[in-house]
Design a protein around this motif. Structure first.
Motif, short mmCIF file in Angstrom:
data_model
loop_
_atom_site.label_atom_id
_atom_site.label_comp_id
_atom_site.label_asym_id
_atom_site.label_seq_id
_atom_site.Cartn_x
_atom_site.Cartn_y
_atom_site.Cartn_z
N GLU A 63 28.06 43.87 29.55
CA GLU A 63 27.12 44.04 30.66
C GLU A 63 26.27 45.28 30.43
OE1 GLU A 63 27.24 44.78 35.49
OE2 GLU A 63 28.78 43.53 34.56
N GLN A 83 32.55 50.58 33.46
CA GLN A 83 33.05 49.37 34.09
C GLN A 83 33.45 49.65 35.55
OE1 GLN A 83 36.07 45.69 33.34
NE2 GLN A 83 36.44 47.48 32.10
N GLN A 84 34.08 50.80 35.77
CA GLN A 84 34.52 51.15 37.13
C GLN A 84 33.32 51.42 38.05
OE1 GLN A 84 35.81 52.58 34.25
NE2 GLN A 84 37.56 51.21 34.31
N THR A 127 31.32 48.42 39.47
CA THR A 127 31.91 47.65 40.56
C THR A 127 32.06 48.53 41.80
OG1 THR A 127 34.16 48.15 39.80
CG2 THR A 127 33.15 46.10 39.01
N ALA A 128 31.51 49.73 41.76
CA ALA A 128 31.59 50.67 42.90
C ALA A 128 30.21 51.27 43.15
CB ALA A 128 32.64 51.74 42.61
N THR A 188 26.98 49.52 41.73
CA THR A 188 26.88 48.07 41.91
C THR A 188 25.52 47.59 42.41
OG1 THR A 188 28.07 46.14 42.68
CG2 THR A 188 27.82 47.92 44.26
N ARG A 195 33.04 44.32 30.15
CA ARG A 195 33.50 44.03 31.51
C ARG A 195 34.66 43.04 31.43
NH1 ARG A 195 30.32 43.96 36.77
NH2 ARG A 195 31.75 42.94 38.18
N GLN A 202 30.96 38.46 35.66
CA GLN A 202 30.40 38.16 36.97
C GLN A 202 28.91 37.82 36.81
OE1 GLN A 202 30.57 41.36 39.78
NE2 GLN A 202 30.00 40.07 41.50
#
Length: 168
Positions: A122, A131-132, A135-136, A139, A157, A161
């Motif tokens: 991604e 990566q963290q 998704t936080a 995002t 990732r 998604q």
């Protein structure tokens, strides 16, 4: 669930007329390469466009030819966005040094992607994205970071998604 997601980081719709997404430098009828025309398609402002297999969810905006695939390694281990009228590569992602599409800067050699262990590469929202953070806190910033170096611009990732032109 193979897919390629394009992101538009601008406030304007992007017209994809005269663009192809290619898995190889040459386009043939064999399984070794494929190309899909994006002519007549657009990417919404700050939006996504999905090219993928029919099993991908949400539904791809354009399908990869049913007899073709993305390779986990070797000559097809990469894709490029190609302008067919100027014969210029707009962007490339390769995940194997042997990928004949070429790559920007250094190849992204993220390990662990196999058909039995699906993951995705991604594009980052910004240079510090992980990566963290994607998704936080990152995002809602899209996937627009591009330093022209595959090893710096993408992360592995664990849970793919995909997002299509209808995604927020």
């Amino acid at each position: 669930t193979e897919f390629v997601e394009l992101y538009n980081p601008t406030p304007n719709v992007i017209d994809l007329t005269n663009y192809d997404l290619r898995s190889d430098l040459t386009v043939t009828t064999t399984g070794s390469s494929w190309s899909v025309s994006l002519t007549g398609k657009t990417i919404p402002a700050y939006g996504y466009f999905l090219v993928g297999r029919s099993a991908v969810s949400p539904a791809p905006d354009v399908l990869i030819p049913s007899t073709k695939n993305l390779s986990n390694s070797g000559t097809r281990a990469g894709v490029k966005l190609w302008n067919t009228s100027t014969n210029v590569v707009y962007d490339i992602l390769a995940w194997d040094p042997a990928a004949s599409v070429g790559f920007e800067g250094s190849v992204n050699t993220s390990a662990g992607i196999t058909s039995s262990n699906p993951k995705s590469l991604e594009r980052k929202a910004q240079s510090s994205s992980t990566q963290q953070s994607m998704t936080a806190e990152d995002t809602t910033f899209g996937n627009g970071w591009d330093s022209n170096d595959n090893s710096l611009d993408f992360f592995l990732r664990d849970v793919p998604q995909p997002q299509n032109s209808q995604s927020a």
